[in-house]
Scaffold this active site. Structure first.
Site, PDB file in Angstrom:
ATOM      1  CG  HIS A 162      35.042  21.706  38.791  1.00 51.03           C
ATOM      2  ND1 HIS A 162      36.021  20.792  39.155  1.00 51.03           N
ATOM      3  CD2 HIS A 162      35.616  22.494  37.862  1.00 51.03           C
ATOM      4  CE1 HIS A 162      37.124  21.040  38.473  1.00 51.03           C
ATOM      5  NE2 HIS A 162      36.906  22.062  37.666  1.00 51.03           N
ATOM      6  CG  ASP A 405      35.344   8.165  16.080  1.00 46.74           C
ATOM      7  OD1 ASP A 405      34.099   8.166  15.938  1.00 46.74           O
ATOM      8  OD2 ASP A 405      36.123   7.675  15.237  1.00 46.74           O
TER       9      ASP A 405
HETATM   10  C1  LIG Z   1      50.249  22.803  35.837  1.00 49.78           C
HETATM   11  C2  LIG Z   1      50.257  22.576  34.347  1.00 49.78           C
HETATM   12  C3  LIG Z   1      49.180  23.510  33.725  1.00 49.78           C
HETATM   13  C4  LIG Z   1      51.632  22.958  33.818  1.00 49.78           C
HETATM   14  O1  LIG Z   1      51.720  22.562  32.498  1.00 49.78           O
HETATM   15  P1  LIG Z   1      53.124  22.515  31.723  1.00 49.78           P
HETATM   16  O2  LIG Z   1      52.882  21.896  30.413  1.00 49.78           O
HETATM   17  O3  LIG Z   1      53.723  23.858  31.768  1.00 49.78           O
HETATM   18  O4  LIG Z   1      54.064  21.614  32.636  1.00 49.78           O
HETATM   19  P2  LIG Z   1      54.152  20.039  32.675  1.00 49.78           P
HETATM   20  O5  LIG Z   1      55.141  19.704  33.710  1.00 49.78           O
HETATM   21  O6  LIG Z   1      52.798  19.459  32.805  1.00 49.78           O
HETATM   22  O7  LIG Z   1      54.757  19.618  31.259  1.00 49.78           O
HETATM   23  C5  LIG Z   1      55.988  20.129  30.788  1.00 49.78           C
HETATM   24  C6  LIG Z   1      56.301  19.496  29.462  1.00 49.78           C
HETATM   25  O8  LIG Z   1      56.385  18.087  29.644  1.00 49.78           O
HETATM   26  C7  LIG Z   1      55.398  17.438  28.858  1.00 49.78           C
HETATM   27  N1  LIG Z   1      54.842  16.337  29.618  1.00 49.78           N
HETATM   28  C8  LIG Z   1      54.299  16.394  30.838  1.00 49.78           C
HETATM   29  N2  LIG Z   1      53.900  15.179  31.235  1.00 49.78           N
HETATM   30  C9  LIG Z   1      54.212  14.344  30.234  1.00 49.78           C
HETATM   31  C10 LIG Z   1      54.055  12.956  30.020  1.00 49.78           C
HETATM   32  N3  LIG Z   1      53.500  12.168  30.930  1.00 49.78           N
HETATM   33  N4  LIG Z   1      54.504  12.420  28.858  1.00 49.78           N
HETATM   34  C11 LIG Z   1      55.053  13.207  27.916  1.00 49.78           C
HETATM   35  N5  LIG Z   1      55.229  14.519  28.070  1.00 49.78           N
HETATM   36  C12 LIG Z   1      54.821  15.074  29.198  1.00 49.78           C
HETATM   37  C13 LIG Z   1      54.337  18.522  28.595  1.00 49.78           C
HETATM   38  O9  LIG Z   1      53.589  18.194  27.438  1.00 49.78           O
HETATM   39  C14 LIG Z   1      55.210  19.743  28.425  1.00 49.78           C
HETATM   40  O10 LIG Z   1      55.816  19.740  27.153  1.00 49.78           O
HETATM   41  P3  LIG Z   1      55.414  20.764  25.999  1.00 49.78           P
HETATM   42  O11 LIG Z   1      56.014  22.063  26.348  1.00 49.78           O
HETATM   43  O12 LIG Z   1      55.952  20.183  24.742  1.00 49.78           O
HETATM   44  O13 LIG Z   1      53.926  20.831  26.005  1.00 49.78           O
HETATM   45  C15 LIG Z   1      49.932  21.132  33.950  1.00 49.78           C
HETATM   46  O14 LIG Z   1      50.940  20.252  34.437  1.00 49.78           O
HETATM   47  C16 LIG Z   1      48.612  20.636  34.436  1.00 49.78           C
HETATM   48  O15 LIG Z   1      48.392  20.242  35.598  1.00 49.78           O
HETATM   49  N6  LIG Z   1      47.625  20.608  33.534  1.00 49.78           N
HETATM   50  C17 LIG Z   1      46.285  20.130  33.764  1.00 49.78           C
HETATM   51  C18 LIG Z   1      45.420  21.264  34.228  1.00 49.78           C
HETATM   52  C19 LIG Z   1      44.001  20.834  34.343  1.00 49.78           C
HETATM   53  O16 LIG Z   1      43.681  19.725  34.750  1.00 49.78           O
HETATM   54  N7  LIG Z   1      43.108  21.735  33.931  1.00 49.78           N
HETATM   55  C20 LIG Z   1      41.699  21.525  33.909  1.00 49.78           C
HETATM   56  C21 LIG Z   1      41.088  21.935  35.185  1.00 49.78           C
HETATM   57  S1  LIG Z   1      39.413  21.396  35.266  1.00 49.78           S
HETATM   58  C22 LIG Z   1      38.649  22.433  34.212  1.00 49.78           C
HETATM   59  O17 LIG Z   1      39.143  23.388  33.752  1.00 49.78           O
HETATM   60  C23 LIG Z   1      37.294  22.045  33.863  1.00 49.78           C
HETATM   61  C24 LIG Z   1      37.242  21.214  32.660  1.00 49.78           C
HETATM   62  O18 LIG Z   1      38.178  21.227  31.868  1.00 49.78           O
HETATM   63  O19 LIG Z   1      36.221  20.517  32.493  1.00 49.78           O
END
Ligand SMILES: CC(C)(COP(=O)(O)OP(=O)(O)OC[C@H]1O[C@@H](n2cnc3c(N)ncnc32)[C@H](O)[C@@H]1OP(=O)(O)O)[C@@H](O)C(=O)NCCC(=O)NCCSC(=O)CC(=O)O
Length: 459
Positions: A162, A405
Protein backbone atom coordinates in the site's frame (compact mmCIF):
# COMPACT_ATOMS: atom_id res chain seq x y z
CA UNK A 1 -2.59 -27.11 -4.83
CA UNK A 2 0.21 -27.69 -7.32
CA UNK A 3 2.77 -24.94 -8.01
CA UNK A 4 4.02 -25.16 -11.61
CA UNK A 5 6.32 -22.18 -11.66
CA UNK A 6 7.70 -19.33 -9.55
CA UNK A 7 9.24 -16.80 -11.86
CA UNK A 8 9.75 -13.09 -12.45
CA UNK A 9 8.22 -11.29 -15.41
CA UNK A 10 10.35 -8.41 -16.64
CA UNK A 11 9.12 -5.42 -18.65
CA UNK A 12 9.15 -5.85 -22.40
CA UNK A 13 12.85 -5.93 -23.46
CA UNK A 14 12.00 -3.96 -26.62
CA UNK A 15 11.27 -0.87 -24.57
CA UNK A 16 14.12 1.67 -24.26
CA UNK A 17 12.56 2.96 -21.00
CA UNK A 18 12.94 -0.44 -19.37
CA UNK A 19 16.69 -0.44 -20.06
CA UNK A 20 17.37 2.53 -17.75
CA UNK A 21 17.23 2.84 -13.95
CA UNK A 22 14.15 4.52 -12.47
CA UNK A 23 13.61 5.76 -8.97
CA UNK A 24 10.54 7.37 -7.42
CA UNK A 25 10.59 8.92 -3.95
CA UNK A 26 7.78 7.94 -1.60
CA UNK A 27 5.40 10.80 -0.87
CA UNK A 28 3.77 11.46 2.50
CA UNK A 29 0.67 9.63 1.24
CA UNK A 30 2.83 6.58 0.43
CA UNK A 31 4.75 6.74 3.73
CA UNK A 32 1.50 6.60 5.69
CA UNK A 33 1.22 2.93 4.62
CA UNK A 34 4.95 2.07 4.93
CA UNK A 35 4.54 -0.89 7.28
CA UNK A 36 0.81 -1.55 7.06
CA UNK A 37 -0.17 -4.96 5.67
CA UNK A 38 -0.68 -5.23 1.90
CA UNK A 39 -3.98 -5.56 0.05
CA UNK A 40 -4.79 -8.90 -1.57
CA UNK A 41 -7.32 -9.21 -4.42
CA UNK A 42 -8.46 -12.14 -6.53
CA UNK A 43 -10.18 -12.01 -9.93
CA UNK A 44 -12.03 -15.23 -10.87
CA UNK A 45 -12.60 -16.00 -14.58
CA UNK A 46 -14.92 -18.79 -15.69
CA UNK A 47 -13.82 -20.75 -18.73
CA UNK A 48 -15.75 -23.99 -18.93
CA UNK A 49 -13.76 -26.96 -20.22
CA UNK A 50 -10.44 -25.17 -19.67
CA UNK A 51 -7.84 -27.93 -19.97
CA UNK A 52 -4.24 -27.85 -18.78
CA UNK A 53 -2.92 -27.99 -22.38
CA UNK A 54 -5.09 -24.99 -23.38
CA UNK A 55 -4.06 -23.12 -20.22
CA UNK A 56 -0.38 -23.75 -21.01
CA UNK A 57 -0.53 -23.07 -24.74
CA UNK A 58 -2.98 -20.15 -24.89
CA UNK A 59 -3.96 -18.52 -21.58
CA UNK A 60 -0.64 -18.44 -19.75
CA UNK A 61 1.55 -17.24 -22.67
CA UNK A 62 -0.93 -14.44 -23.45
CA UNK A 63 -1.13 -13.37 -19.81
CA UNK A 64 2.66 -13.38 -19.44
CA UNK A 65 3.37 -11.53 -22.67
CA UNK A 66 0.76 -8.85 -21.97
CA UNK A 67 2.04 -8.50 -18.39
CA UNK A 68 5.51 -7.80 -19.73
CA UNK A 69 4.10 -5.16 -22.11
CA UNK A 70 2.00 -3.60 -19.33
CA UNK A 71 5.03 -3.29 -17.05
CA UNK A 72 6.58 -0.99 -19.61
CA UNK A 73 3.89 1.54 -18.55
CA UNK A 74 4.01 0.57 -14.86
CA UNK A 75 7.79 0.30 -14.49
CA UNK A 76 7.82 0.92 -10.68
CA UNK A 77 5.85 -2.31 -10.25
CA UNK A 78 8.75 -4.25 -11.74
CA UNK A 79 11.01 -2.69 -9.09
CA UNK A 80 11.29 -2.85 -5.31
CA UNK A 81 11.12 -0.60 -2.28
CA UNK A 82 14.65 0.28 -1.14
CA UNK A 83 16.16 2.69 1.34
CA UNK A 84 19.53 3.87 0.00
CA UNK A 85 21.95 5.05 2.70
CA UNK A 86 22.12 8.52 1.14
CA UNK A 87 18.33 8.97 0.97
CA UNK A 88 16.28 10.53 3.78
CA UNK A 89 13.36 8.23 2.94
CA UNK A 90 12.64 5.00 1.08
CA UNK A 91 12.29 5.01 -2.69
CA UNK A 92 10.81 2.77 -5.34
CA UNK A 93 13.77 1.56 -7.36
CA UNK A 94 13.73 -0.15 -10.74
CA UNK A 95 16.94 -1.52 -12.27
CA UNK A 96 17.00 -3.27 -15.68
CA UNK A 97 16.51 -6.97 -15.08
CA UNK A 98 14.04 -6.44 -12.23
CA UNK A 99 10.63 -8.05 -12.61
CA UNK A 100 7.37 -8.91 -10.92
CA UNK A 101 7.24 -12.16 -8.91
CA UNK A 102 4.71 -14.47 -10.56
CA UNK A 103 3.50 -17.84 -9.30
CA UNK A 104 1.66 -20.21 -11.62
CA UNK A 105 -0.35 -22.95 -9.95
CA UNK A 106 -3.25 -25.36 -10.25
CA UNK A 107 -5.97 -25.74 -7.66
CA UNK A 108 -8.44 -28.53 -7.02
CA UNK A 109 -10.58 -26.26 -4.80
CA UNK A 110 -14.26 -25.66 -5.63
CA UNK A 111 -14.26 -22.76 -8.13
CA UNK A 112 -18.04 -22.28 -7.85
CA UNK A 113 -17.91 -22.05 -4.07
CA UNK A 114 -14.99 -19.60 -3.95
CA UNK A 115 -16.40 -17.40 -6.70
CA UNK A 116 -19.95 -17.48 -5.37
CA UNK A 117 -21.73 -15.38 -2.77
CA UNK A 118 -22.23 -18.19 -0.24
CA UNK A 119 -20.39 -18.91 2.98
CA UNK A 120 -16.97 -20.61 3.03
CA UNK A 121 -13.88 -20.57 5.26
CA UNK A 122 -11.69 -17.51 4.82
CA UNK A 123 -8.46 -19.56 4.69
CA UNK A 124 -9.69 -21.34 1.55
CA UNK A 125 -8.61 -18.30 -0.48
CA UNK A 126 -5.08 -18.21 0.91
CA UNK A 127 -3.50 -20.76 -1.46
CA UNK A 128 -4.70 -18.60 -4.40
CA UNK A 129 -3.17 -15.45 -2.94
CA UNK A 130 0.41 -14.45 -3.77
CA UNK A 131 2.73 -13.50 -0.91
CA UNK A 132 4.47 -10.13 -0.75
CA UNK A 133 8.11 -10.61 0.18
CA UNK A 134 9.53 -7.92 2.45
CA UNK A 135 12.84 -7.89 4.32
CA UNK A 136 14.95 -5.36 6.20
CA UNK A 137 16.45 -3.91 3.04
CA UNK A 138 13.95 -4.61 0.27
CA UNK A 139 10.22 -5.05 -0.30
CA UNK A 140 8.39 -6.20 -3.41
CA UNK A 141 5.91 -3.67 -4.75
CA UNK A 142 3.46 -6.32 -5.92
CA UNK A 143 3.33 -10.08 -6.43
CA UNK A 144 1.02 -11.99 -8.79
CA UNK A 145 -0.40 -15.48 -9.01
CA UNK A 146 -2.27 -17.17 -11.85
CA UNK A 147 -4.11 -20.32 -10.77
CA UNK A 148 -5.76 -22.82 -13.09
CA UNK A 149 -8.97 -24.54 -12.01
CA UNK A 150 -9.12 -27.44 -14.49
CA UNK A 151 -12.35 -27.53 -16.51
CA UNK A 152 -13.73 -24.43 -14.76
CA UNK A 153 -11.55 -21.36 -15.17
CA UNK A 154 -8.63 -19.49 -13.72
CA UNK A 155 -7.91 -16.88 -11.10
CA UNK A 156 -5.57 -13.89 -11.15
CA UNK A 157 -4.32 -12.82 -7.71
CA UNK A 158 -2.47 -9.64 -6.81
CA UNK A 159 -0.97 -8.52 -3.53
CA UNK A 160 -0.06 -4.83 -3.47
CA UNK A 161 2.21 -2.89 -1.11
CA UNK A 162 0.00 0.00 0.00
CA UNK A 163 3.01 2.35 0.28
CA UNK A 164 3.48 1.90 -3.47
CA UNK A 165 -0.05 1.75 -4.82
CA UNK A 166 -3.58 2.20 -3.50
CA UNK A 167 -6.80 0.56 -4.65
CA UNK A 168 -7.27 3.01 -7.49
CA UNK A 169 -3.79 2.33 -8.94
CA UNK A 170 -3.98 -1.43 -8.27
CA UNK A 171 -7.26 -1.77 -10.15
CA UNK A 172 -5.99 0.55 -12.91
CA UNK A 173 -2.96 -1.75 -13.32
CA UNK A 174 -5.13 -4.86 -13.58
CA UNK A 175 -7.46 -3.12 -16.04
CA UNK A 176 -4.44 -2.02 -18.13
CA UNK A 177 -3.01 -5.56 -18.15
CA UNK A 178 -6.43 -6.91 -19.15
CA UNK A 179 -6.77 -4.24 -21.87
CA UNK A 180 -3.39 -5.07 -23.44
CA UNK A 181 -4.03 -8.82 -23.17
CA UNK A 182 -7.43 -8.51 -24.83
CA UNK A 183 -6.01 -6.33 -27.65
CA UNK A 184 -3.58 -9.19 -28.31
CA UNK A 185 -1.23 -7.05 -30.40
CA UNK A 186 2.38 -7.12 -29.15
CA UNK A 187 3.30 -4.50 -31.77
CA UNK A 188 0.93 -1.96 -30.24
CA UNK A 189 0.70 -1.95 -26.47
CA UNK A 190 -0.52 1.61 -26.01
CA UNK A 191 -3.12 2.35 -23.33
CA UNK A 192 -6.07 4.72 -23.42
CA UNK A 193 -5.44 7.96 -21.45
CA UNK A 194 -7.52 6.90 -18.43
CA UNK A 195 -5.38 3.77 -18.00
CA UNK A 196 -2.02 5.46 -18.61
CA UNK A 197 -0.36 6.03 -15.24
CA UNK A 198 1.08 9.43 -14.30
CA UNK A 199 4.42 8.72 -12.59
CA UNK A 200 5.34 12.40 -12.14
CA UNK A 201 5.62 13.05 -8.39
CA UNK A 202 5.73 16.83 -8.84
CA UNK A 203 1.95 16.90 -9.38
CA UNK A 204 1.58 16.33 -5.63
CA UNK A 205 2.64 18.93 -3.06
CA UNK A 206 3.65 17.97 0.48
CA UNK A 207 1.91 20.47 2.77
CA UNK A 208 5.20 20.83 4.69
CA UNK A 209 7.33 18.00 6.03
CA UNK A 210 4.50 15.50 6.52
CA UNK A 211 6.70 12.84 4.89
CA UNK A 212 9.36 13.21 7.63
CA UNK A 213 6.70 13.43 10.33
CA UNK A 214 5.20 10.10 9.21
CA UNK A 215 8.67 8.51 9.21
CA UNK A 216 9.20 9.74 12.77
CA UNK A 217 5.81 8.32 13.77
CA UNK A 218 6.87 4.96 12.32
CA UNK A 219 10.24 5.14 14.18
CA UNK A 220 8.50 5.99 17.47
CA UNK A 221 6.03 3.12 17.03
CA UNK A 222 8.87 0.63 16.68
CA UNK A 223 10.42 1.44 20.05
CA UNK A 224 13.95 0.70 18.84
CA UNK A 225 16.97 2.98 18.41
CA UNK A 226 18.76 0.61 16.08
CA UNK A 227 19.25 2.07 12.62
CA UNK A 228 18.61 -1.34 11.01
CA UNK A 229 15.25 -1.60 12.78
CA UNK A 230 14.30 1.96 11.92
CA UNK A 231 15.15 1.54 8.25
CA UNK A 232 13.71 -1.96 7.99
CA UNK A 233 11.24 -2.37 5.13
CA UNK A 234 9.48 -5.33 6.73
CA UNK A 235 5.76 -4.85 7.04
CA UNK A 236 3.97 -5.33 10.38
CA UNK A 237 2.94 -8.89 11.25
CA UNK A 238 -0.66 -9.77 10.52
CA UNK A 239 -2.76 -9.56 13.69
CA UNK A 240 -6.01 -10.84 12.18
CA UNK A 241 -7.88 -14.03 12.88
CA UNK A 242 -8.48 -15.39 9.39
CA UNK A 243 -8.33 -18.99 10.69
CA UNK A 244 -11.54 -18.50 12.65
CA UNK A 245 -13.48 -16.52 10.02
CA UNK A 246 -15.87 -17.35 7.21
CA UNK A 247 -16.53 -15.21 4.15
CA UNK A 248 -19.63 -14.31 2.18
CA UNK A 249 -20.79 -11.65 -0.27
CA UNK A 250 -24.04 -9.70 -0.08
CA UNK A 251 -25.50 -7.39 -2.69
CA UNK A 252 -27.34 -4.15 -2.15
CA UNK A 253 -29.48 -3.22 -5.14
CA UNK A 254 -30.64 0.24 -6.27
CA UNK A 255 -34.05 -0.70 -4.92
CA UNK A 256 -32.53 -1.57 -1.51
CA UNK A 257 -30.66 1.74 -1.50
CA UNK A 258 -33.88 3.61 -2.20
CA UNK A 259 -35.52 1.91 0.79
CA UNK A 260 -32.55 2.72 3.02
CA UNK A 261 -32.61 6.37 1.92
CA UNK A 262 -36.34 6.60 2.61
CA UNK A 263 -35.85 5.08 6.05
CA UNK A 264 -33.32 7.75 6.99
CA UNK A 265 -35.42 10.56 5.55
CA UNK A 266 -38.53 9.39 7.40
CA UNK A 267 -36.70 10.16 10.67
CA UNK A 268 -35.83 13.72 9.66
CA UNK A 269 -38.33 14.87 7.02
CA UNK A 270 -37.33 18.52 7.47
CA UNK A 271 -33.55 18.33 7.74
CA UNK A 272 -32.91 15.20 5.65
CA UNK A 273 -31.70 17.30 2.72
CA UNK A 274 -28.66 18.29 4.82
CA UNK A 275 -27.52 14.68 4.97
CA UNK A 276 -25.15 13.26 2.34
CA UNK A 277 -27.02 10.04 1.57
CA UNK A 278 -24.85 8.65 -1.23
CA UNK A 279 -24.67 4.99 -2.21
CA UNK A 280 -21.45 4.73 -0.19
CA UNK A 281 -22.87 6.34 2.97
CA UNK A 282 -26.05 4.23 2.98
CA UNK A 283 -24.19 1.00 2.23
CA UNK A 284 -21.47 1.47 4.81
CA UNK A 285 -23.86 2.66 7.55
CA UNK A 286 -26.20 -0.26 6.96
CA UNK A 287 -23.47 -2.90 6.81
CA UNK A 288 -21.74 -1.49 9.91
CA UNK A 289 -25.05 -1.60 11.80
CA UNK A 290 -25.65 -5.24 10.84
CA UNK A 291 -22.06 -6.17 11.80
CA UNK A 292 -22.27 -4.59 15.27
CA UNK A 293 -25.68 -6.23 15.84
CA UNK A 294 -24.35 -9.58 14.64
CA UNK A 295 -21.77 -9.48 17.42
CA UNK A 296 -24.44 -8.34 19.91
CA UNK A 297 -23.00 -8.35 23.41
CA UNK A 298 -22.16 -5.46 25.65
CA UNK A 299 -23.37 -2.03 24.54
CA UNK A 300 -20.36 -0.45 26.28
CA UNK A 301 -17.99 -1.97 23.72
CA UNK A 302 -16.04 0.62 21.69
CA UNK A 303 -16.59 0.59 17.96
CA UNK A 304 -14.27 2.40 15.53
CA UNK A 305 -15.54 2.93 12.02
CA UNK A 306 -13.56 4.57 9.28
CA UNK A 307 -12.74 4.56 5.61
CA UNK A 308 -10.20 5.75 3.06
CA UNK A 309 -10.72 8.85 0.95
CA UNK A 310 -9.29 9.18 -2.53
CA UNK A 311 -7.47 12.51 -2.30
CA UNK A 312 -6.67 12.91 -6.01
CA UNK A 313 -9.67 15.10 -6.93
CA UNK A 314 -9.62 16.88 -3.57
CA UNK A 315 -6.11 18.36 -3.56
CA UNK A 316 -5.26 21.88 -4.63
CA UNK A 317 -4.38 21.69 -7.44
CA UNK A 318 -6.17 18.36 -8.05
CA UNK A 319 -4.00 15.38 -8.88
CA UNK A 320 -4.95 13.48 -12.07
CA UNK A 321 -7.23 10.48 -11.59
CA UNK A 322 -4.57 8.28 -13.21
CA UNK A 323 -1.80 9.41 -10.80
CA UNK A 324 0.29 6.32 -9.87
CA UNK A 325 0.81 5.71 -6.15
CA UNK A 326 -1.03 5.92 -2.89
CA UNK A 327 -3.17 9.00 -2.62
CA UNK A 328 -5.52 8.16 0.24
CA UNK A 329 -6.08 9.46 3.70
CA UNK A 330 -8.34 8.04 6.39
CA UNK A 331 -11.29 9.42 8.25
CA UNK A 332 -13.35 7.84 10.99
CA UNK A 333 -14.94 8.05 14.38
CA UNK A 334 -15.54 6.15 17.60
CA UNK A 335 -18.92 5.09 18.94
CA UNK A 336 -20.31 2.65 21.47
CA UNK A 337 -21.86 -0.62 20.31
CA UNK A 338 -25.14 0.51 21.88
CA UNK A 339 -25.36 3.36 19.36
CA UNK A 340 -25.78 0.73 16.64
CA UNK A 341 -27.66 -1.84 18.75
CA UNK A 342 -30.31 0.75 19.51
CA UNK A 343 -33.50 0.73 17.43
CA UNK A 344 -32.21 3.83 15.59
CA UNK A 345 -28.78 2.28 14.99
CA UNK A 346 -28.87 2.54 11.20
CA UNK A 347 -30.05 6.16 11.38
CA UNK A 348 -27.18 6.88 13.82
CA UNK A 349 -24.67 5.28 11.42
CA UNK A 350 -26.02 7.12 8.38
CA UNK A 351 -25.76 10.48 10.18
CA UNK A 352 -22.21 9.79 11.36
CA UNK A 353 -20.90 8.57 8.01
CA UNK A 354 -22.68 11.44 6.24
CA UNK A 355 -20.98 13.88 8.66
CA UNK A 356 -17.57 12.34 7.98
CA UNK A 357 -17.96 12.72 4.20
CA UNK A 358 -19.31 16.26 4.60
CA UNK A 359 -16.36 17.21 6.81
CA UNK A 360 -14.00 16.06 4.07
CA UNK A 361 -15.89 18.19 1.57
CA UNK A 362 -15.91 21.24 3.85
CA UNK A 363 -12.47 21.11 5.44
CA UNK A 364 -10.47 19.35 2.72
CA UNK A 365 -8.38 16.22 2.97
CA UNK A 366 -5.31 17.78 4.56
CA UNK A 367 -7.08 18.86 7.77
CA UNK A 368 -5.31 17.08 10.67
CA UNK A 369 -3.10 15.15 8.23
CA UNK A 370 -0.10 15.31 10.63
CA UNK A 371 -1.74 13.12 13.29
CA UNK A 372 -3.59 10.67 11.03
CA UNK A 373 -0.91 7.97 11.16
CA UNK A 374 -0.54 7.96 14.96
CA UNK A 375 -4.34 7.74 15.32
CA UNK A 376 -4.49 4.76 12.96
CA UNK A 377 -1.59 2.99 14.71
CA UNK A 378 -3.26 3.43 18.11
CA UNK A 379 -6.52 1.98 16.76
CA UNK A 380 -4.51 -0.95 15.35
CA UNK A 381 -3.11 -1.68 18.82
CA UNK A 382 -6.59 -1.68 20.37
CA UNK A 383 -7.92 -3.91 17.56
CA UNK A 384 -5.10 -6.38 18.16
CA UNK A 385 -5.94 -6.56 21.88
CA UNK A 386 -9.61 -7.23 20.94
CA UNK A 387 -10.82 -4.33 23.08
CA UNK A 388 -12.29 -2.60 20.06
CA UNK A 389 -14.63 -3.58 17.23
CA UNK A 390 -13.10 -2.13 14.08
CA UNK A 391 -15.11 -1.75 10.87
CA UNK A 392 -13.22 -0.28 7.93
CA UNK A 393 -13.61 -0.40 4.16
CA UNK A 394 -11.41 -1.80 1.39
CA UNK A 395 -12.08 -1.13 -2.27
CA UNK A 396 -14.76 1.10 -3.70
CA UNK A 397 -17.80 0.77 -5.97
CA UNK A 398 -16.02 3.36 -8.13
CA UNK A 399 -13.05 1.15 -9.13
CA UNK A 400 -14.83 -0.76 -11.89
CA UNK A 401 -13.13 -4.07 -11.07
CA UNK A 402 -15.62 -6.02 -13.17
CA UNK A 403 -14.32 -4.27 -16.32
CA UNK A 404 -11.10 -6.32 -16.10
CA UNK A 405 -11.62 -8.54 -19.14
CA UNK A 406 -8.40 -10.22 -20.36
CA UNK A 407 -10.17 -11.46 -23.47
CA UNK A 408 -12.10 -14.40 -22.05
CA UNK A 409 -14.97 -12.42 -20.50
CA UNK A 410 -15.30 -10.27 -17.41
CA UNK A 411 -14.57 -11.77 -13.99
CA UNK A 412 -17.35 -13.82 -12.40
CA UNK A 413 -16.16 -12.58 -9.03
CA UNK A 414 -13.63 -10.18 -7.52
CA UNK A 415 -12.77 -10.54 -3.82
CA UNK A 416 -10.47 -8.71 -1.43
CA UNK A 417 -8.77 -11.49 0.55
CA UNK A 418 -7.10 -9.20 3.10
CA UNK A 419 -10.41 -8.20 4.74
CA UNK A 420 -9.93 -11.35 6.82
CA UNK A 421 -7.02 -9.67 8.62
CA UNK A 422 -8.12 -6.15 9.44
CA UNK A 423 -11.80 -5.90 10.33
CA UNK A 424 -12.67 -4.48 6.92
CA UNK A 425 -15.55 -5.06 4.55
CA UNK A 426 -14.87 -4.75 0.83
CA UNK A 427 -16.96 -2.79 -1.65
CA UNK A 428 -17.24 -3.20 -5.40
CA UNK A 429 -19.76 -2.20 -8.03
CA UNK A 430 -22.47 -4.75 -8.89
CA UNK A 431 -21.20 -7.10 -11.56
CA UNK A 432 -24.33 -6.67 -13.72
CA UNK A 433 -23.91 -2.89 -14.08
CA UNK A 434 -27.16 -2.17 -12.25
CA UNK A 435 -25.42 0.41 -9.99
CA UNK A 436 -25.88 -1.63 -6.87
CA UNK A 437 -23.02 -2.53 -4.52
CA UNK A 438 -21.34 -5.84 -3.76
CA UNK A 439 -20.13 -6.15 -0.17
CA UNK A 440 -17.52 -8.72 0.90
CA UNK A 441 -17.56 -9.88 4.52
CA UNK A 442 -15.26 -11.94 6.76
CA UNK A 443 -16.86 -12.75 10.13
CA UNK A 444 -16.97 -15.47 12.77
CA UNK A 445 -19.43 -18.20 11.71
CA UNK A 446 -22.09 -17.40 14.32
CA UNK A 447 -21.82 -13.68 13.48
CA UNK A 448 -22.19 -14.47 9.77
CA UNK A 449 -25.35 -16.47 10.47
CA UNK A 450 -26.78 -13.61 12.50
CA UNK A 451 -25.67 -11.11 9.85
CA UNK A 452 -27.52 -13.00 7.10
CA UNK A 453 -30.81 -12.96 8.97
CA UNK A 454 -30.47 -9.29 9.97
CA UNK A 455 -29.44 -8.21 6.49
CA UNK A 456 -32.27 -10.04 4.76
CA UNK A 457 -34.88 -8.88 7.26
CA UNK A 458 -34.52 -5.32 6.05
CA UNK A 459 -35.26 -5.83 2.35
C1 LIG B 1 -14.91 9.65 0.46
C2 LIG B 1 -15.82 8.81 -0.39
C3 LIG B 1 -15.80 7.37 0.19
C4 LIG B 1 -17.22 9.38 -0.29
O1 LIG B 1 -18.02 8.75 -1.22
P1 LIG B 1 -19.47 9.32 -1.62
O2 LIG B 1 -19.97 8.51 -2.74
O3 LIG B 1 -20.29 9.40 -0.39
O4 LIG B 1 -19.22 10.83 -2.04
P2 LIG B 1 -18.74 11.37 -3.45
O5 LIG B 1 -18.62 12.83 -3.31
O6 LIG B 1 -17.54 10.62 -3.90
O7 LIG B 1 -19.94 11.06 -4.45
C5 LIG B 1 -21.25 11.53 -4.20
C6 LIG B 1 -22.13 11.13 -5.35
O8 LIG B 1 -21.61 11.71 -6.55
C7 LIG B 1 -21.25 10.68 -7.46
N1 LIG B 1 -20.01 11.06 -8.11
C8 LIG B 1 -18.86 11.39 -7.53
N2 LIG B 1 -17.93 11.69 -8.45
C9 LIG B 1 -18.53 11.55 -9.64
C10 LIG B 1 -18.11 11.70 -10.98
N3 LIG B 1 -16.88 12.08 -11.29
N4 LIG B 1 -19.01 11.47 -11.97
C11 LIG B 1 -20.26 11.07 -11.68
N5 LIG B 1 -20.70 10.91 -10.43
C12 LIG B 1 -19.86 11.15 -9.44
C13 LIG B 1 -21.06 9.43 -6.59
O9 LIG B 1 -21.20 8.26 -7.37
C14 LIG B 1 -22.16 9.62 -5.57
O10 LIG B 1 -23.41 9.28 -6.13
P3 LIG B 1 -24.22 7.98 -5.70
O11 LIG B 1 -24.83 8.26 -4.39
O12 LIG B 1 -25.23 7.77 -6.78
O13 LIG B 1 -23.23 6.87 -5.62
C15 LIG B 1 -15.39 8.74 -1.86
O14 LIG B 1 -15.47 10.03 -2.45
C16 LIG B 1 -14.01 8.21 -2.08
O15 LIG B 1 -12.97 8.88 -1.93
N6 LIG B 1 -13.93 6.94 -2.49
C17 LIG B 1 -12.71 6.24 -2.80
C18 LIG B 1 -12.19 5.56 -1.57
C19 LIG B 1 -11.01 4.71 -1.89
O16 LIG B 1 -10.16 5.05 -2.71
N7 LIG B 1 -10.97 3.54 -1.25
C20 LIG B 1 -9.96 2.56 -1.43
C21 LIG B 1 -8.84 2.77 -0.50
S1 LIG B 1 -7.47 1.75 -0.93
C22 LIG B 1 -7.98 0.24 -0.45
O17 LIG B 1 -8.93 0.05 0.21
C23 LIG B 1 -7.17 -0.86 -0.93
C24 LIG B 1 -7.65 -1.40 -2.20
O18 LIG B 1 -8.81 -1.20 -2.55
O19 LIG B 1 -6.84 -2.05 -2.89
Amino acid sequence: MKVFESTRVTPSPNSPIASADLSLPLTFFDLFWLKLPPVERLFFYRLNDLSLPRFNSEILPKLKQSLSLTLFHFLPLAGNLKWPSNSPKPIISYTPGDGVPLTVAQSDADFDLLSGNGVYEAVELHPLTPVLITSDDSASTIALQITLFPNTGFCVGIVAHHAVLDGKTTTMFIKSWAYICKQGNPENSSLPPELTPVLDRSVLRDPGGVDMLYLKTWFDSMGSDSDTDKKSLKILPNKGEAESLVRATVEITREDLKKLRERVLSKVPDTGKDLHLSTFVLTYAYIATCIVRSRGGNGDRDVAFGFAIDCRPRLDPPVPGNYFGSCNTMTGEFAKARDFLDENGFFFGAQKVSDLVKQVKEKGVLEGIETKLSLVLNIGVEFATKSLQLITVAGSPGFGVYCSDFGWGKPVKVVVVSIDKNGAVSLAESRDGSRGVEVGLALKIHEMEKFSSLFLAEF
